[in-house]
Design an enzyme around this catalytic site. Structure first.
Site, PDB file in Angstrom:
ATOM      1  N   GLU A 156       0.789  -1.473   0.188  1.00 49.54           N
ATOM      2  CA  GLU A 156      -0.405   0.243  -0.064  1.00 49.54           C
ATOM      3  C   GLU A 156       0.623   1.303  -0.329  1.00 49.54           C
ATOM      4  O   GLU A 156       0.374   2.320  -1.014  1.00 49.54           O
ATOM      5  CB  GLU A 156      -1.345   0.265   1.365  1.00 49.54           C
ATOM      6  N   THR A 209      -7.208   8.825  -5.641  1.00 51.99           N
ATOM      7  CA  THR A 209      -7.308   8.749  -3.856  1.00 51.99           C
ATOM      8  C   THR A 209      -6.544   9.654  -3.143  1.00 51.99           C
ATOM      9  O   THR A 209      -6.463   9.828  -2.028  1.00 51.99           O
ATOM     10  CB  THR A 209      -6.131   7.159  -3.541  1.00 51.99           C
TER      11      THR A 209
END
Length: 334
Positions: A156, A209
């Site tokens: 991530e 994001t």
């Protein structure tokens, strides 16, 4: 359940894992699920897995040492084929290095994306988890899921610049997870009421994001913070008690939703539609633009998602919908 998570830098632990090269599989095919991060009120700390969509990894053992990507499908050419830049292959390389066999083993990877990139459903998380679960299974499962999780978090970090676990923890562990802290990484599995369903709708609009995160305020009012803490605590209590009314009252976001909702067309209209259909709550999945109606029972989740999708169609906005119970299994070998 409280997971006992290792330190990613603990080489001693990893190097004690002995790999029997005679028992390594020739190939493996793995599916890892999408996730709904935040669970409305738990920004960066709560998340749950769903049955579908998700991502698939096919992995092959080859004679030439190293990690390579054969192909990527379903990404519209947006993801790198460079093994050092793609999160799936980069995390596989990281794991092999920690096991001390990066110069002895060769693997090639096919990544098949079954979900949109930037959907708010943990696209990068599902790919990373699928890849790490695949290589671990190929090697005969030398590591537990708990030991794999720190590598997923690093994936991530590579994908979006932030090493958050609210997507990768439920994708890997299954069910509903709470990230209590990061130093050290401390993840707790929460109970999953049997009738809890999610009606997820992905409007085909672009909400990156990074952009969504930049909108979040660095400072909040104490009054709002206290309200949010109470909601998170109430949600956890509701899950343990299987109290759907308490779950419904608690899944309210006063900190993040008011800002991020601005980026999602028709958000408040969709919210009202979901609540009118009988949903327990409604909010943004991850950073959006996907939204989620959380309901008691599949029928209500189906109705809420269908009505939201029809509203978007009337507004000339294309969308996908997915209805699922909470996926308690996580990734699986296909």
């Amino acid at each position: 359940m409280i997971y006992n998570l290792p330190n990613l830098c603990d080489h001693k632990n990893m190097n004690e894992k002995k790999i029997d090269f005679d028992k390594i599989l020739d190939q493996i095919r793995v599916f890892a699920p999408a996730t709904v991060a935040n669970m409305i009120c738990g920004f960066d700390i709560l998340g749950f897995a769903v049955d579908y969509p998700g991502d698939e990894v096919n992995m092959y053992r080859v004679a030439e040492p190293g990690v390579r990507i054969r192909s990527i499908q379903g990404d519209d050419g947006r993801l790198p084929l460079d093994a050092d830049k793609n999160t799936v292959s980069a995390c596989v390389k990281m794991l092999l290095k920690h096991l001390g066999i990066e110069k002895e083993l060769g693997v090639e990877i096919e990544l098949i994306k079954h979900m949109p990139i930037g959907s708010g459903l943990g696209s990068s998380s599902a790919s990373t988890v699928a890849g790490l679960f695949a290589i671990n299974t190929l090697l005969g499962n030398p590591l537990s899921k708990e030991e794999l999780l720190p590598f997923c978090v690093e994936g991530e970090r590579l994908a979006c610049g932030h090493g958050h676990a609210d997507n990768v923890a439920p994708a890997l562990m299954g069910g509903i997870t709470l990230v209590r802290g990061y130093e050290p990484l401390d993840v707790i599995a929460l109970p999953v009421p049997e009738e809890l369903y999610a009606g997820v709708v992905f409007p085909k609009v672009d909400v990156p994001t990074r952009d969504a995160r930049q909108l979040i305020k660095e400072k909040v009012l104490l009054k709002e913070a206290v309200t949010q803490w109470g909601n998170i605590a109430g949600l956890v209590a509701g899950l343990y008690r299987k109290d759907y009314d308490l779950i419904s009252r608690s899944m309210q976001d006063v900190l993040i939703e008011p800002t991020r909702a601005i980026l999602i067309p028709e958000f408040y209209a969709m919210k009202q539609i979901a609540l009118d259909a009988g949903a327990l709550s409604f909010g943004i999945s991850g950073s959006g633009p996907s939204v989620v109606a959380i309901a008691r029972g599949q029928e209500i989740a189906e109705q809420a998602a269908a009505r939201i999708q029809q509203h978007l169609t009337d507004c000339e906005i294309d969308s996908f919908k997915y209805v699922s119970a909470v996926n308690v299994g996580g990734p699986k070998v296909l």
